[in-house]
Design a protein around this motif. Structure first.
Motif, PDB file in Angstrom:
ATOM      1  N   MET A   1       0.845  -1.172   0.000  1.00  0.00           N
ATOM      2  CA  MET A   1       0.000   0.000   0.000  1.00  0.00           C
ATOM      3  C   MET A   1       0.895   1.242   0.000  1.00  0.00           C
ATOM      4  O   MET A   1       1.839   1.331   0.772  1.00  0.00           O
ATOM      5  N   SER A   2       0.582   2.195  -0.870  1.00  0.00           N
ATOM      6  CA  SER A   2       1.383   3.408  -0.941  1.00  0.00           C
ATOM      7  C   SER A   2       1.068   4.304   0.264  1.00  0.00           C
ATOM      8  O   SER A   2       0.056   4.127   0.952  1.00  0.00           O
ATOM      9  N   LEU A   4       0.138   7.385   0.209  1.00  0.00           N
ATOM     10  CA  LEU A   4      -1.109   8.137  -0.005  1.00  0.00           C
ATOM     11  C   LEU A   4      -2.340   7.296   0.330  1.00  0.00           C
ATOM     12  O   LEU A   4      -3.297   7.799   0.929  1.00  0.00           O
ATOM     13  N   GLU A   5      -2.308   6.029  -0.045  1.00  0.00           N
ATOM     14  CA  GLU A   5      -3.440   5.144   0.273  1.00  0.00           C
ATOM     15  C   GLU A   5      -3.577   4.994   1.787  1.00  0.00           C
ATOM     16  O   GLU A   5      -4.683   5.042   2.329  1.00  0.00           O
ATOM     17  N   GLU A   6      -2.453   4.825   2.443  1.00  0.00           N
ATOM     18  CA  GLU A   6      -2.459   4.685   3.899  1.00  0.00           C
ATOM     19  C   GLU A   6      -2.966   5.969   4.560  1.00  0.00           C
ATOM     20  O   GLU A   6      -3.773   5.926   5.496  1.00  0.00           O
ATOM     21  N   ASN A   8      -4.955   8.204   3.190  1.00  0.00           N
ATOM     22  CA  ASN A   8      -6.391   8.310   2.911  1.00  0.00           C
ATOM     23  C   ASN A   8      -7.211   7.446   3.863  1.00  0.00           C
ATOM     24  O   ASN A   8      -8.240   7.885   4.389  1.00  0.00           O
ATOM     25  N   ASN A   9      -6.763   6.205   4.075  1.00  0.00           N
ATOM     26  CA  ASN A   9      -7.484   5.307   4.988  1.00  0.00           C
ATOM     27  C   ASN A   9      -7.492   5.862   6.410  1.00  0.00           C
ATOM     28  O   ASN A   9      -8.520   5.855   7.082  1.00  0.00           O
ATOM     29  N   LYS A  12      -9.828   8.878   6.717  1.00  0.00           N
ATOM     30  CA  LYS A  12     -11.235   8.463   6.841  1.00  0.00           C
ATOM     31  C   LYS A  12     -11.540   8.010   8.265  1.00  0.00           C
ATOM     32  O   LYS A  12     -12.573   8.362   8.835  1.00  0.00           O
ATOM     33  N   LYS A  30      -0.446  14.626   3.794  1.00  0.00           N
ATOM     34  CA  LYS A  30      -1.007  14.237   2.495  1.00  0.00           C
ATOM     35  C   LYS A  30      -0.801  15.358   1.477  1.00  0.00           C
ATOM     36  O   LYS A  30      -0.421  15.108   0.326  1.00  0.00           O
ATOM     37  N   ASP A  43       4.176   9.202  -9.621  1.00  0.00           N
ATOM     38  CA  ASP A  43       3.904   8.650  -8.298  1.00  0.00           C
ATOM     39  C   ASP A  43       5.231   8.485  -7.564  1.00  0.00           C
ATOM     40  O   ASP A  43       6.241   8.127  -8.163  1.00  0.00           O
ATOM     41  N   GLU A  49       8.839   8.852  -0.792  1.00  0.00           N
ATOM     42  CA  GLU A  49       7.869   9.024   0.291  1.00  0.00           C
ATOM     43  C   GLU A  49       8.593   9.190   1.614  1.00  0.00           C
ATOM     44  O   GLU A  49       8.236  10.045   2.426  1.00  0.00           O
TER      45      GLU A  49
END
Length: 148
Positions: A1-2, A4-6, A8-9, A12, A30, A43, A49
């Motif tokens: 998992m990138s 950004l995905e982490e 975002n999760n 939320k 972010k 990316d 990162e």
């Protein structure tokens, strides 16, 4: 998992939990990651990162030092909370002994014998410790071990 995905999760989840402090830090990070993506035009790799996260941590550590010098414990506490949130996204920190071992290995690989060879050693060690150890500490260890 990138990253950004982490982010975002976690963003939320922070929204669901109504945790404004964590949400604020995640949004800042972010935003920084997305800006870096735009600047580079692709990316981000794991290393890129990590560079962004390290820069964010370094900025907060510098602020923390200044706030502590100025006896601003109220502001220092906020920075400590931000650092705790950021720590979740960084790799496991290296112990002092781990850093010293990496430095010794790099000295052996490069055949470094004097402080003049510090650049060669740091060139090998820096990518290995990125985000996992303080750069000043690493540089001091290299200097000390090269002095003999």
């Amino acid at each position: 998992m990138s990253l950004l995905e982490e982010l975002n999760n976690d963003m939320k989840q922070a929204m669901k939990d109504k945790n404004k402090d964590i949400l604020s830090v995640i949004r800042m990070v972010k935003s920084t990651v997305m800006n870096e993506q735009i600047n580079l035009g692709h990316d981000l790799t794991k290393e890129e990162e990590l560079t962004v996260l390290s820069r964010e941590v370094k900025q907060r550590q510098d602020s923390l030092t200044e706030f502590e010098k100025g006896n601003r414990e109220d502001l220092a506490a906020g920075i400590r909370a931000e650092l705790a949130v950021l720590a979740k996204y960084l790799p496991e920190p290296l112990s002092d002994e781990g850093v010293i071992e990496l430095v010794k290995d790099a000295i052996q690989k490069t055949g470094a014998t004097s402080p003049k060879d510090m650049g060669k050693v740091m060139g090998i060690v820096t990518p290995q410790v990125k985000g996992r150890a303080d750069g000043k500490f690493v540089a001091n260890q290299v200097k000390n071990l090269l002095k003999g």
